[in-house]
Write a protein that holds these residues in place. Structure first.
Motif, PDB file in Angstrom:
ATOM      1  N   VAL A   1      -3.640 -17.399  -7.999  1.00 13.53           N
ATOM      2  CA  VAL A   1      -3.471 -18.307  -9.136  1.00 13.53           C
ATOM      3  C   VAL A   1      -2.501 -19.417  -8.727  1.00 13.53           C
ATOM      4  CG1 VAL A   1      -2.573 -18.507 -11.489  1.00 13.53           C
ATOM      5  CG2 VAL A   1      -3.934 -16.499 -10.841  1.00 13.53           C
ATOM      6  N   HIS A   2      -2.899 -20.665  -8.929  1.00 13.25           N
ATOM      7  CA  HIS A   2      -2.049 -21.794  -8.534  1.00 13.25           C
ATOM      8  C   HIS A   2      -2.376 -23.006  -9.393  1.00 13.25           C
ATOM      9  CE1 HIS A   2      -5.844 -22.547  -6.470  1.00 13.25           C
ATOM     10  NE2 HIS A   2      -5.525 -23.823  -6.547  1.00 13.25           N
ATOM     11  N   CYS A   3      -1.412 -23.878  -9.516  1.00 18.50           N
ATOM     12  CA  CYS A   3      -1.609 -25.166 -10.206  1.00 18.50           C
ATOM     13  C   CYS A   3      -2.312 -25.012 -11.544  1.00 18.50           C
ATOM     14  CB  CYS A   3      -2.365 -26.155  -9.308  1.00 18.50           C
ATOM     15  SG  CYS A   3      -1.431 -26.601  -7.833  1.00 18.50           S
TER      16      CYS A   3
ATOM     17  N   ARG B   1      -3.548 -34.504  -8.895  1.00 20.06           N
ATOM     18  CA  ARG B   1      -3.014 -33.153  -9.092  1.00 20.06           C
ATOM     19  C   ARG B   1      -4.173 -32.170  -9.168  1.00 20.06           C
ATOM     20  NH1 ARG B   1       1.122 -34.153 -14.152  1.00 20.06           N
ATOM     21  NH2 ARG B   1      -0.901 -34.541 -15.140  1.00 20.06           N
ATOM     22  N   ASP B   2      -3.982 -30.995  -8.567  1.00 19.70           N
ATOM     23  CA  ASP B   2      -4.871 -29.866  -8.771  1.00 19.70           C
ATOM     24  C   ASP B   2      -4.453 -29.313 -10.133  1.00 19.70           C
ATOM     25  OD1 ASP B   2      -6.927 -28.340  -7.478  1.00 19.70           O
ATOM     26  OD2 ASP B   2      -5.488 -26.770  -6.974  1.00 19.70           O
ATOM     27  N   TRP B   3      -5.403 -29.160 -11.055  1.00 21.74           N
ATOM     28  CA  TRP B   3      -5.013 -28.973 -12.459  1.00 21.74           C
ATOM     29  C   TRP B   3      -5.993 -28.005 -13.110  1.00 21.74           C
ATOM     30  CZ3 TRP B   3      -0.522 -30.705 -14.270  1.00 21.74           C
ATOM     31  CH2 TRP B   3      -0.332 -30.826 -15.653  1.00 21.74           C
ATOM     32  N   HIS B   4      -5.720 -26.710 -12.882  1.00 22.67           N
ATOM     33  CA  HIS B   4      -6.707 -25.691 -13.221  1.00 22.67           C
ATOM     34  C   HIS B   4      -6.429 -25.033 -14.578  1.00 22.67           C
ATOM     35  CE1 HIS B   4      -8.332 -26.002  -9.261  1.00 22.67           C
ATOM     36  NE2 HIS B   4      -7.356 -25.375  -8.638  1.00 22.67           N
ATOM     37  N   PRO B   5      -7.517 -24.608 -15.265  1.00 25.50           N
ATOM     38  CA  PRO B   5      -7.335 -23.716 -16.418  1.00 25.50           C
ATOM     39  C   PRO B   5      -6.882 -22.345 -15.908  1.00 25.50           C
ATOM     40  CG  PRO B   5      -9.672 -23.921 -15.899  1.00 25.50           C
ATOM     41  CD  PRO B   5      -8.937 -24.880 -14.982  1.00 25.50           C
TER      42      PRO B   5
ATOM     43  N   LEU C   1      -1.709 -32.897   0.461  1.00 25.33           N
ATOM     44  CA  LEU C   1      -1.972 -31.464   0.681  1.00 25.33           C
ATOM     45  C   LEU C   1      -3.294 -31.066   0.030  1.00 25.33           C
ATOM     46  CD1 LEU C   1       1.659 -30.307  -0.217  1.00 25.33           C
ATOM     47  CD2 LEU C   1       0.714 -30.627   2.081  1.00 25.33           C
ATOM     48  N   ALA C   2      -4.007 -30.160   0.577  1.00 24.61           N
ATOM     49  CA  ALA C   2      -3.835 -29.711   1.954  1.00 24.61           C
ATOM     50  C   ALA C   2      -4.884 -30.397   2.814  1.00 24.61           C
ATOM     51  CB  ALA C   2      -4.013 -28.185   2.044  1.00 24.61           C
ATOM     52  N   LEU C   3      -4.533 -30.692   4.044  1.00 24.72           N
ATOM     53  CA  LEU C   3      -5.444 -31.442   4.925  1.00 24.72           C
ATOM     54  C   LEU C   3      -6.838 -30.833   4.975  1.00 24.72           C
ATOM     55  CD1 LEU C   3      -6.225 -33.480   7.114  1.00 24.72           C
ATOM     56  CD2 LEU C   3      -5.138 -31.963   8.796  1.00 24.72           C
TER      57      LEU C   3
ATOM     58  N   ALA D   1      -1.750 -28.713   6.737  1.00 30.21           N
ATOM     59  CA  ALA D   1      -2.943 -27.894   6.503  1.00 30.21           C
ATOM     60  C   ALA D   1      -2.562 -26.466   6.125  1.00 30.21           C
ATOM     61  CB  ALA D   1      -3.806 -27.877   7.756  1.00 30.21           C
ATOM     62  N   ILE D   2      -3.463 -25.797   5.429  1.00 27.32           N
ATOM     63  CA  ILE D   2      -3.291 -24.367   5.153  1.00 27.32           C
ATOM     64  C   ILE D   2      -3.653 -23.575   6.409  1.00 27.32           C
ATOM     65  CG2 ILE D   2      -4.004 -22.429   3.706  1.00 27.32           C
ATOM     66  CD1 ILE D   2      -4.597 -24.387   1.442  1.00 27.32           C
ATOM     67  N   ASP D   3      -4.723 -23.996   7.111  1.00 28.92           N
ATOM     68  CA  ASP D   3      -5.145 -23.346   8.362  1.00 28.92           C
ATOM     69  C   ASP D   3      -5.416 -21.850   8.169  1.00 28.92           C
ATOM     70  OD1 ASP D   3      -5.834 -24.723  10.643  1.00 28.92           O
ATOM     71  OD2 ASP D   3      -3.821 -24.771  11.499  1.00 28.92           O
TER      72      ASP D   3
ATOM     73  N   VAL E   1      -2.501 -36.911  -2.346  1.00 27.48           N
ATOM     74  CA  VAL E   1      -3.291 -35.783  -2.836  1.00 27.48           C
ATOM     75  C   VAL E   1      -2.415 -34.541  -3.066  1.00 27.48           C
ATOM     76  CG1 VAL E   1      -5.201 -34.211  -2.279  1.00 27.48           C
ATOM     77  CG2 VAL E   1      -5.339 -36.629  -1.612  1.00 27.48           C
ATOM     78  N   ASP E   2      -2.346 -34.080  -4.294  1.00 27.68           N
ATOM     79  CA  ASP E   2      -1.855 -32.737  -4.644  1.00 27.68           C
ATOM     80  C   ASP E   2      -0.487 -32.379  -4.054  1.00 27.68           C
ATOM     81  OD1 ASP E   2      -4.328 -32.756  -5.813  1.00 27.68           O
ATOM     82  OD2 ASP E   2      -5.134 -31.037  -4.717  1.00 27.68           O
ATOM     83  N   VAL E   3       0.447 -33.306  -4.118  1.00 30.36           N
ATOM     84  CA  VAL E   3       1.810 -33.007  -3.667  1.00 30.36           C
ATOM     85  C   VAL E   3       2.540 -32.344  -4.835  1.00 30.36           C
ATOM     86  CG1 VAL E   3       3.895 -33.900  -2.581  1.00 30.36           C
ATOM     87  CG2 VAL E   3       1.686 -34.990  -2.117  1.00 30.36           C
TER      88      VAL E   3
ATOM     89  N   GLY F   1     -13.621 -28.413  -7.433  1.00 32.01           N
ATOM     90  CA  GLY F   1     -12.859 -29.635  -7.663  1.00 32.01           C
ATOM     91  C   GLY F   1     -11.868 -29.982  -6.569  1.00 32.01           C
ATOM     92  N   TYR F   2     -12.205 -29.751  -5.308  1.00 29.07           N
ATOM     93  CA  TYR F   2     -11.286 -30.102  -4.227  1.00 29.07           C
ATOM     94  C   TYR F   2     -11.077 -31.624  -4.118  1.00 29.07           C
ATOM     95  CZ  TYR F   2     -11.472 -25.371  -2.144  1.00 29.07           C
ATOM     96  OH  TYR F   2     -11.365 -24.026  -1.888  1.00 29.07           O
ATOM     97  N   SER F   3     -12.120 -32.380  -4.401  1.00 31.90           N
ATOM     98  CA  SER F   3     -12.006 -33.832  -4.186  1.00 31.90           C
ATOM     99  C   SER F   3     -11.382 -34.539  -5.382  1.00 31.90           C
ATOM    100  CB  SER F   3     -13.402 -34.425  -3.936  1.00 31.90           C
ATOM    101  OG  SER F   3     -13.345 -35.835  -4.052  1.00 31.90           O
TER     102      SER F   3
HETATM  103  C1  VGL Z   1      -6.182 -27.041  -2.646  1.00 25.47           C
HETATM  104  C2  VGL Z   1      -6.717 -24.836  -2.223  1.00 25.47           C
HETATM  105  C3  VGL Z   1      -6.967 -24.624  -3.556  1.00 25.47           C
HETATM  106  C4  VGL Z   1      -5.714 -28.351  -2.118  1.00 25.47           C
HETATM  107  C5  VGL Z   1      -6.430 -26.828  -3.985  1.00 25.47           C
HETATM  108  O1  VGL Z   1      -5.097 -29.122  -2.881  1.00 25.47           O
HETATM  109  O2  VGL Z   1      -5.969 -28.621  -0.927  1.00 25.47           O
HETATM  110  N1  VGL Z   1      -6.344 -26.029  -1.780  1.00 25.47           N
HETATM  111  N2  VGL Z   1      -6.824 -25.634  -4.429  1.00 25.47           N
END
Ligand code: VGL
Ligand code: ZN
Length: 177
Positions: free
Chosen positions: A64-66, A45-49, A124-126, A153-155, A7-9, A98-100
């Motif tokens: 802003v990420h991914c 992949r986390d794949w955002h607009p 990532l992330a747990l 984890a982000i924790d 997941v999302d490495v 869209g976490y899952s």
């Molecule tokens: C994720 C926060 C925001 C993850 C994705 O992949 O766990 N966390 N977007």
């Protein structure tokens, strides 16, 4: 038939990224080892607009990420790409978190087409996408093994990692080191 869901490495969740998960890079080698042992490997992949609703500038909780098609959204270069059979992108719609990895990706169908009954989950992330993906895998009827040592984890709230593991165990996920 068993499969690994990595997941999302992605670069943005690792050191130097936009939303670095503490020790995120530490999942890469254990995931490479799992991928070697399992016959079917899916990377999500986390794949955002660029204007995704989860971003702070849109009122969401995250920086802003991914962002799709940017270096931060690429898989970590240390992952052994030759071991990955399929890459699926989640979180592509502006208004869906869209976490899952199962959400609007076709992952359920892909696994069934390959006769998978047991999924191994890591990455990532747990406390966000790994948890959501493992929970959805259980809901979809798969046997699920969560490789805790191959997650971080982000924790945001201390204890989130432990609470995530407890929730997963409660629904029947086999949590291993
Ligand atoms: C994720 C926060 C925001 C993850 C994705 O992949 O766990 N966390 N977007
Ligand atoms: Zn995201």
């Amino acid at each position: 038939m068993e499969a690994l869901i990595a997941v999302d490495v992605q670069n943005d969740f690792c050191s130097g990224g936009a939303l670095p998960v503490p020790e995120g890079d530490a999942v890469v080698e254990p995931i490479n080892q799992l991928a070697e042992q399992l016959p079917f490997v899916v990377a999500t992949r986390d794949w955002h607009p660029p204007d995704h609703a989860s971003f702070a500038e849109q009122g969401g909780p995250w920086p802003v990420h991914c962002v799709r098609d940017t270096p931060g959204a690429e898989l970590h270069p240390g992952l052994h790409a030759g071991q990955i059979d399929a890459i699926l992108d989640a979180g592509r719609e502006r208004d869906h978190e869209g976490y899952s990895g199962f959400e609007h990706t076709g992952l359920d169908r892909l696994l069934r087409e390959h006769g998978v009954d047991t999924v191994h989950v890591a990455g990532l992330a747990l406390d966000y996408c790994v948890k959501a993906t493992a929970l959805d895998a259980r809901r979809a009827g798969f046997d699920v093994v969560l490789h805790a040592g191959a997650t971080r984890a982000i924790d945001v709230h201390p204890g989130d990692a432990e609470r995530a593991l407890a929730e997963l165990r409660r629904v029947g996920v086999d949590v291993v080191d």
